[in-house]
Design an enzyme around this catalytic site. Structure first.
Site, short mmCIF file in Angstrom:
data_model
loop_
_atom_site.label_atom_id
_atom_site.label_comp_id
_atom_site.label_asym_id
_atom_site.label_seq_id
_atom_site.Cartn_x
_atom_site.Cartn_y
_atom_site.Cartn_z
N LYS A 181 0.82 -1.21 0.00
CA LYS A 181 0.00 0.00 0.00
C LYS A 181 0.85 1.26 0.00
O LYS A 181 2.05 1.24 0.29
CB LYS A 181 -0.98 -0.03 1.17
CG LYS A 181 -2.07 -1.07 0.94
CD LYS A 181 -3.21 -1.03 1.95
CE LYS A 181 -4.31 -2.00 1.53
NZ LYS A 181 -5.42 -2.05 2.50
N ARG A 197 -3.13 -10.45 4.33
CA ARG A 197 -3.50 -10.49 2.90
C ARG A 197 -2.36 -9.85 2.11
O ARG A 197 -2.04 -8.66 2.30
CB ARG A 197 -4.81 -9.72 2.71
CG ARG A 197 -5.34 -9.68 1.28
CD ARG A 197 -6.63 -8.87 1.24
NE ARG A 197 -7.26 -8.85 -0.08
CZ ARG A 197 -6.96 -7.99 -1.04
NH1 ARG A 197 -6.04 -7.06 -0.84
NH2 ARG A 197 -7.59 -8.04 -2.20
#
Length: 276
Positions: A215, A254
């Site tokens: 991210k 994840r």
């Protein structure tokens, strides 16, 4: 849960069947390619694979439900046929229902049941485990909703509201998984605060999913001057967060590249056994 290992943090691989996801949009848009990628993720250490057909990156515009189904159902069927445990990343109850009928085992709803009023009832009816992520608004405007009076207290309180709504709808509390929603209605600095306080989310007594992989806040931390670290060079940083999340008691992480994270969760599990 679902016959998956319960003696360590799990690793969830990501298959984005989308043209516009922030990290790998367009790479797995063809169903056969996406299925092969999911198989590769498992061979590299993923315990289950999360299949999504709609990007939720900041600024993403929603697609229609028929297109989402066209993207994900063939991939889910193909992976399930290979004996792979699959979660479906969707905010639509209709997509979740057809995905479960195609063999998916978990519904991963980044809206936490807020985007579709039928989602909670579906989870109750099917008995499927459901991931409720902390969520305030859709991707197109979510970064306009980053004000908190007390970041961790506000997020945990809002998650509890979502849990209560699910239980009220008939969802078994033991089938509820929580996700603090890194990057969703949160600034880069706020993401780091959330990660530093994962204990507060573990204390809610539901399995915790942590999704930090590649991210932007990692790209910012690892940047070279004004240039963000490219997404495909954020995996070492992702593995570091996996280690911290597993140590904090997360149920699952994840990730896009599972190999290092699969090693990390096993190291943490071994250390945990030694400490006990």
């Amino acid at each position: 849960m679902l016959g998956l290992p319960d003696d360590r943090c799990l690793v969830m691989g990501v298959v984005n069947v989308t043209p516009d996801s922030f990290s790998d949009g367009g790479r797995w848009l063809d169903a056969d390619t996406a299925i092969r990628h999911g198989i590769d993720l498992v061979s590299e250490g993923a315990d289950l694979v999360d299949v999504g057909g709609e990007s939720t990156r900041p600024g993403a515009i929603r697609i229609d439900g028929d297109e989402e189904l066209r993207r994900v159902i063939p991939v889910i069927r193909g992976l399930v046929a290979e004996g792979i445990a699959v979660s479906v990343d969707t905010m639509r109850a209709s997509t979740a229902r057809e995905s479960l009928e195609a063999g998916a085992s978990i519904v991963n709803d980044v809206s936490g049941g807020r985007a579709d009023p039928d989602m909670m009832a579906l989870a109750a009816q099917t008995g499927s485990p459901i991931v409720l992520m902390h969520w305030r608004e859709h991707s197109a405007v979510m970064q306009q909703h980053t004000h908190y009076d007390d970041l961790v207290e506000d997020i945990t309180r809002e998650l509890v509201v979502q849990v209560n709504a699910a239980v009220h709808a008939g969802v078994d509390p033991e089938r509820i998984i929580l996700d603090p929603g890194l990057g969703f209605s949160k600034t880069g600095d706020q993401n780091w605060t959330v990660l530093a306080r994962l204990d507060a989310f573990v204390a809610l007594r539901h399995p915790l999913l942590v999704a930090a992989s590649r991210k932007r806040f990692l790209g910012e931390l690892l940047s070279d001057g004004d240039e963000l670290r490219p997404t495909d060079r954020r995996d070492d940083g992702t593995a570091a967060i996996t280690t911290l999340a597993a140590r904090a008691g997360a149920w699952c992480v994840r990730v896009h590249d599972p190999a290092a994270s699969a090693d990390a969760v096993r190291v943490v599990a071994r250390l945990g056994r030694e400490a006990r």
